[in-house]
Scaffold this motif. Structure first.
Motif, mmCIF file in Angstrom:
data_model
loop_
_atom_site.group_PDB
_atom_site.id
_atom_site.type_symbol
_atom_site.label_atom_id
_atom_site.label_comp_id
_atom_site.label_asym_id
_atom_site.label_seq_id
_atom_site.Cartn_x
_atom_site.Cartn_y
_atom_site.Cartn_z
ATOM 1 N N TYR A 292 -38.605 10.367 -39.512
ATOM 2 C CA TYR A 292 -37.645 9.503 -40.186
ATOM 3 C C TYR A 292 -37.609 8.130 -39.523
ATOM 4 C CZ TYR A 292 -36.076 13.861 -42.275
ATOM 5 O OH TYR A 292 -36.032 15.047 -42.952
ATOM 6 N N ALA B 298 -39.540 8.823 -44.604
ATOM 7 C CA ALA B 298 -38.383 8.218 -45.280
ATOM 8 C C ALA B 298 -37.785 7.204 -44.323
ATOM 9 C CB ALA B 298 -37.354 9.288 -45.629
ATOM 10 N N GLY C 123 -34.045 5.069 -43.207
ATOM 11 C CA GLY C 123 -32.597 4.883 -43.349
ATOM 12 C C GLY C 123 -32.212 3.570 -42.709
ATOM 13 N N ARG D 187 -24.328 2.216 -55.818
ATOM 14 C CA ARG D 187 -25.632 2.552 -56.406
ATOM 15 C C ARG D 187 -25.757 2.136 -57.860
ATOM 16 N NH1 ARG D 187 -28.082 7.992 -53.965
ATOM 17 N NH2 ARG D 187 -27.466 7.704 -51.798
ATOM 18 N N LYS E 223 -38.321 -0.519 -49.678
ATOM 19 C CA LYS E 223 -38.781 0.467 -50.672
ATOM 20 C C LYS E 223 -40.144 0.068 -51.233
ATOM 21 C CE LYS E 223 -35.001 2.924 -52.893
ATOM 22 N NZ LYS E 223 -34.036 2.922 -54.001
ATOM 23 N N PRO F 5 -38.698 7.389 -49.696
ATOM 24 C CA PRO F 5 -37.265 7.433 -49.982
ATOM 25 C C PRO F 5 -36.489 6.628 -48.944
ATOM 26 C CG PRO F 5 -38.207 9.636 -50.093
ATOM 27 C CD PRO F 5 -39.276 8.745 -49.531
ATOM 28 N N GLY G 235 -32.528 5.378 -47.550
ATOM 29 C CA GLY G 235 -31.064 5.431 -47.550
ATOM 30 C C GLY G 235 -30.493 4.126 -47.017
ATOM 31 N N LEU H 238 -29.500 9.128 -42.626
ATOM 32 C CA LEU H 238 -29.552 8.495 -43.955
ATOM 33 C C LEU H 238 -30.929 8.682 -44.577
ATOM 34 C CD1 LEU H 238 -27.756 5.053 -43.320
ATOM 35 C CD2 LEU H 238 -26.870 6.956 -44.705
ATOM 36 N N ALA I 180 -31.807 10.745 -47.985
ATOM 37 C CA ALA I 180 -32.560 10.107 -49.068
ATOM 38 C C ALA I 180 -33.795 10.949 -49.417
ATOM 39 C CB ALA I 180 -32.970 8.694 -48.663
ATOM 40 N N TYR I 181 -34.439 11.487 -48.391
ATOM 41 C CA TYR I 181 -35.618 12.331 -48.609
ATOM 42 C C TYR I 181 -35.244 13.585 -49.395
ATOM 43 C CZ TYR I 181 -39.977 14.813 -47.620
ATOM 44 O OH TYR I 181 -41.159 15.489 -47.756
ATOM 45 N N GLU J 5 -32.759 14.024 -51.409
ATOM 46 C CA GLU J 5 -32.412 13.674 -52.792
ATOM 47 C C GLU J 5 -33.650 13.518 -53.661
ATOM 48 O OE1 GLU J 5 -29.966 10.236 -53.407
ATOM 49 O OE2 GLU J 5 -28.395 11.028 -52.106
ATOM 50 N N CYS J 6 -34.755 13.093 -53.052
ATOM 51 C CA CYS J 6 -35.971 12.798 -53.826
ATOM 52 C C CYS J 6 -36.873 14.016 -54.027
ATOM 53 C CB CYS J 6 -36.785 11.705 -53.137
ATOM 54 S SG CYS J 6 -35.988 10.112 -53.239
#
Lengths: 309, 309
Positions: free
Chosen positions: B20, B70, B72, B83, B109, B115, B117, B300, B304-305, B307-308
Motif C-alpha cells: 500500500y 493501491a 491512500g 464523492r 489515479k 485504487p 483513497g 485508506l 480503496a482496494y 472497494e474495487c
C-alpha cells in the motif's frame, strides 16, 4: 373520545398497513402517538410524567389498545444507548429521581412484545426531520432544541450519533457576552450554552418570561449571539449539511435572521461551502409543526421492526 | 540507499503480499511510504512541498518504482471529500496558492492506475490509530494534532466524519483566559483554539519557541487550559470513546496530566461514563511514533482496494 374511536376503527379496517407506536418521553409530559408508515399521525395523547409506577401502566395500556406493530421511544436523558451495555434502554443519571436507572425500554418490550427502538428525544427529532421534514434525503445534519433545556440530535453518515454516551451539546462552553452579567443557570458549568441561553436562563436574566420579552430587541440580539457562537462550534466540529432549530424559544421567529447574520460574521469566510453560501436554507426552523419528535420515534419503531424481520 | 534497495528487493520476493502506498501531503513536506497489510512500514521518504508541477512528478515516480497495489492520500486542507462532487479529490481553498483547486487524487489515479483513497491528514491519523494504535477496536474516537496548526480527525460509527466539508475543529471558539492578553494568531477568528494554542501562538505570545519554554510552568498551565476547554466541547458534541493527542506541541509530555485534571474539573461530574472515570486511559498521547498519519493513509489505500475488488 369519539374521534379516537373512529380512528381506531379505521386502523382495524386497514390492518395491512403498519402501525408504529411513538413515545416522546419528556421530563414533564409523555406524548404518545400511533403513526403509519407514511408519517401520518393517526392518534395521539399526552400524559403527565409522574413516577414509573403511576405513568408506565397508563402508557402501556394506551399502546396495547392500539395494537401497534412496533414502538419507538425518544427519551429525556441521560440514557444508555449502547446496545452492548447491560443497562441498554435505561434512563440513567437523571435529576428526575423516580426515573433514575429505570429500564424504560425493557418495560415496554416485556409488556408489548413488539420490536422496540430507543434513542434520545433530540436524536429522534433529528431522525424525524431527516425522514419526513426539511432534512429529508440528507445523511448528515443536526437538530437543536432550545426550550427548558438545550439538546442536540446528530445525524452523521446516515446514523444517529451516540458513542461513549450521546451528545450533550447543550453543555458546550461559550464565551459570555461582555454586556451580560447573568451568572448562568447550569448547576454544572458556569458558561455553558444551556446555562446562558435556554428558556429558564432568559427568564431569570430579565425576571420575565420569553413571551413577555418578545418586543425587546436587546434580549434577542444577546440570545442570537449565544446561539450563533454555539452553531459555529457545531459547524467546525460536525460540519452538518443542515441545522434545524426547534423548541419553545425558537418560536420567537425574529431570532432566525439574527442568528444567521451573527453565525456568518463569526465564521468570517473561513468555511466556503454552497450550504454556508445559502445560509437562509442552512439554518432553518423545525419543519414538522412540533411533530418532529414523535415522527422520529415512529421511524425508530420502523427501524426496529425492519431489524427483527 | 543500500537499505532502500534491499527493502525493494524484499518487496519483489514476496509479491503475494499487498503493497500500500501512503502519502501524507503536508503544506511543508510530502511524506511517502510503502506499507504492508500488517501495518509494517517497508519504505519511506520525504520531499519538500513545492508546486504541483515540481513535486508531483517526483512523488509519482517514487510510487511507480515501488509497484504499489493501491494508494491512500491524507492531505492538508481544506479538501473536497464528497464523492458525489465534481471536485472530489481536490485540495480547495488553501492559502498555499500553487495547490489551490488542484486535483491531487485525480493526478495520482491517472498516473498510477491503482485504487486510491482520499481524506484529510488528521482523519488519516485517526484511522491509523484506530487500525494499528491505541484506538484499535473502537468505532468512535478522535485524533487531535496540535502543531503548526490544530486539526481534528473524527471516527464515528466506524467511519471518518466528513459531511458538508470535514471537521475544522481547530477553529472552535474558546473563552480567552483572563490572564492572557495575547491577541490570538488566527486571521479569521479572534479567539479560536488554533489561534490561541497552536505552536505559533505559543511562540508569538512569549517570543520564544515551545522548546525554550519547556521549564516554565505557567506556559503549560495556560496551554493545558485551552486544550481542556476544547476537549470539553468535543466531548459534549461528539462523545468520543477515546481522545488521542499528537503533533509537535504534544511532545511536551508534561501537558497530559494538566489537561486531564483541567478537563475533569470543567466537566464537573456532568458526564458519568466508565471512560471519563478512567481519564488517564481516555485522554492519551498518539501511540504510533508519529507514524499514525502514514499508517492511516495505508489503511485508506486498503479500503480503496477492497472497494474495487
Amino acid at each position: 373520545m369519539l374521534y379516537d374511536t373512529i380512528l381506531r376503527r379505521n386502523f382495524n379496517q386497514r390492518c395491512k398497513h403498519m402501525l408504529y407506536g411513538a413515545l416522546e418521553a419528556g421530563g414533564t409530559k409523555m406524548v404518545t402517538a400511533v403513526i403509519n408508515e407514511k408519517g401520518r399521525v393517526l392518534d395521539r395523547a399526552s400524559f403527565p410524567t409522574e413516577t414509573p409506577e403511576k405513568t408506565m401502566p397508563v402508557l402501556i395500556e394506551w399502546f396495547k389498545e392500539r395494537k401497534i406493530d412496533a414502538i419507538g421511544i425518544g427519551t429525556f436523558g441521560p440514557a444508555d444507548l449502547d446496545r452492548s451495555s447491560p443497562t441498554y434502554g435505561y434512563i440513567t443519571s437523571t435529576p428526575k429521581l423516580a426515573w433514575k436507572n429505570y429500564n424504560i425500554l425493557g418495560a415496554f418490550k416485556e409488556a408489548l412484545n413488539v420490536p422496540a427502538g430507543f434513542d434520545t428525544d433530540v436524536n429522534a427529532a433529528a431522525l424525524g426531520e431527516a425522514s419526513f421534514g426539511c432534512m429529508k434525503g440528507l445523511t448528515d445534519g443536526i437538530y437543536i432544541t432550545i426550550g427548558t433545556g438545550i439538546g442536540v440530535g446528530v445525524l452523521t453518515n446516515g446514523k444517529l450519533l451516540h458513542e461513549m454516551l450521546h451528545p450533550e451539546a447543550g453543555h458546550i462552553l461559550l464565551t459570555q457576552d461582555p454586556t451580560d452579567t447573568f451568572a448562568g443557570n447550569c448547576p454544572y458549568h458556569k458558561n455553558c450554552f444551556e446555562g446562558l441561553a435556554a428558556g429558564p436562563a432568559i427568564e431569570k436574566r430579565y425576571g420575565k418570561s420569553a413571551k413577555e420579552l418578545k418586543d425587546i430587541p436587546e434580549v434577542w440580539k444577546l440570545e442570537a449571539g449565544y446561539i450563533a457562537k454555539a452553531l459555529v462550534n457545531y459547524i467546525m466540529i460536525l460540519s452538518p449539511k443542515k441545522i434545524v432549530l426547534g423548541g419553545g424559544v425558537m418560536h420567537q421567529e425574529q431570532l432566525f435572521p439574527l442568528i444567521r447574520k451573527k453565525t456568518a460574521k463569526l465564521l468570517n469566510g473561513y468555511i466556503n461551502t454552497k450550504e454556508i453560501a445559502s445560509i437562509d436554507d442552512y439554518i432553518v426552523p423545525a419543519s414538522l409543526n412540533d411533530n418532529q419528535g414523535i415522527l422520529g420515534c415512529a421511524k425508530l419503531a420502523e427501524l426496529a421492526y425492519s431489524e427483527c424481520r
